[in-house]
Design a protein around this motif. Sequence first.
Motif, PDB file in Angstrom:
ATOM      1  N   HIS A 175      61.604 -35.679  20.569  1.00  0.00           N
ATOM      2  CA  HIS A 175      60.194 -35.973  20.767  1.00  0.00           C
ATOM      3  C   HIS A 175      60.055 -36.822  22.021  1.00  0.00           C
ATOM      4  CE1 HIS A 175      59.490 -34.459  16.712  1.00  0.00           C
ATOM      5  NE2 HIS A 175      60.655 -35.039  16.448  1.00  0.00           N
ATOM      6  N   LEU A 176      59.135 -36.428  22.882  1.00  0.00           N
ATOM      7  CA  LEU A 176      58.940 -37.099  24.157  1.00  0.00           C
ATOM      8  C   LEU A 176      57.560 -37.745  24.169  1.00  0.00           C
ATOM      9  CD1 LEU A 176      60.002 -34.089  26.422  1.00  0.00           C
ATOM     10  CD2 LEU A 176      61.489 -35.764  25.315  1.00  0.00           C
ATOM     11  N   PHE A 177      57.509 -38.969  24.608  1.00  0.00           N
ATOM     12  CA  PHE A 177      56.238 -39.659  24.779  1.00  0.00           C
ATOM     13  C   PHE A 177      56.077 -39.906  26.272  1.00  0.00           C
ATOM     14  CE2 PHE A 177      57.452 -40.241  20.448  1.00  0.00           C
ATOM     15  CZ  PHE A 177      56.254 -40.047  19.760  1.00  0.00           C
ATOM     16  N   VAL A 178      55.065 -39.267  26.838  1.00  0.00           N
ATOM     17  CA  VAL A 178      54.817 -39.285  28.280  1.00  0.00           C
ATOM     18  C   VAL A 178      53.435 -39.889  28.522  1.00  0.00           C
ATOM     19  CG1 VAL A 178      56.296 -37.261  28.662  1.00  0.00           C
ATOM     20  CG2 VAL A 178      53.841 -36.948  28.288  1.00  0.00           C
ATOM     21  N   PRO A 179      53.150 -40.357  29.738  1.00  0.00           N
ATOM     22  CA  PRO A 179      51.822 -40.920  29.989  1.00  0.00           C
ATOM     23  C   PRO A 179      50.731 -39.921  29.570  1.00  0.00           C
ATOM     24  CG  PRO A 179      53.250 -41.292  31.868  1.00  0.00           C
ATOM     25  CD  PRO A 179      53.993 -40.370  30.937  1.00  0.00           C
ATOM     26  N   TYR A 180      49.765 -40.394  28.806  1.00  0.00           N
ATOM     27  CA  TYR A 180      48.750 -39.504  28.245  1.00  0.00           C
ATOM     28  C   TYR A 180      48.051 -38.668  29.319  1.00  0.00           C
ATOM     29  CZ  TYR A 180      44.723 -37.685  25.838  1.00  0.00           C
ATOM     30  OH  TYR A 180      43.774 -36.836  25.338  1.00  0.00           O
ATOM     31  N   ASP A 181      47.660 -39.311  30.411  1.00  0.00           N
ATOM     32  CA  ASP A 181      46.918 -38.600  31.455  1.00  0.00           C
ATOM     33  C   ASP A 181      47.750 -37.549  32.172  1.00  0.00           C
ATOM     34  OD1 ASP A 181      44.628 -40.032  30.853  1.00  0.00           O
ATOM     35  OD2 ASP A 181      45.008 -41.565  32.370  1.00  0.00           O
ATOM     36  N   ALA A 182      49.064 -37.588  32.021  1.00  0.00           N
ATOM     37  CA  ALA A 182      49.946 -36.620  32.676  1.00  0.00           C
ATOM     38  C   ALA A 182      50.633 -35.693  31.673  1.00  0.00           C
ATOM     39  CB  ALA A 182      50.997 -37.361  33.502  1.00  0.00           C
TER      40      ALA A 182
END
Length: 131
Positions: free
Chosen positions: A109-116
């Motif tokens: 599971h990856l958590f990346v900047p929401y806007d990107a």
Amino acid sequence: MTAERDLRALLSGMRPELHEGRYVFTTVSGEVPEGLTPVVTVAEQEGRTLVVRQEDADRAGLAYDYVAGWITLRVHSALDAVGLTAAVATELAAAGLSCNVVAGFHHDHLFVPYDAAGEALRRLTALAART
């Protein structure tokens, strides 16, 4: 379902999926507050890290400073597989995107900047297609 260890198979079969919503990392001392359902918990010496929906953190009055999109790699990766995290992080880093990775028993599971998050999903899908 047998967990995959082959890097080429992991990358070509990762089928990244973006979950709806905004997720935040927060920390609490002690147990998870009643009414919260974290998607990730990590016990650390300094406190318990929780990854929860932003609206749930707001409702509970929990502080956070990072809002993320949550991407699941749908391939069943073995916990001892080598290279998947590095390949994914390298791909996203080349685009200037941070990535916080959590390995579950079945998936990463990856958590990346929401806007990107949309850009991250496109790049991961392209990585899978060219592998």
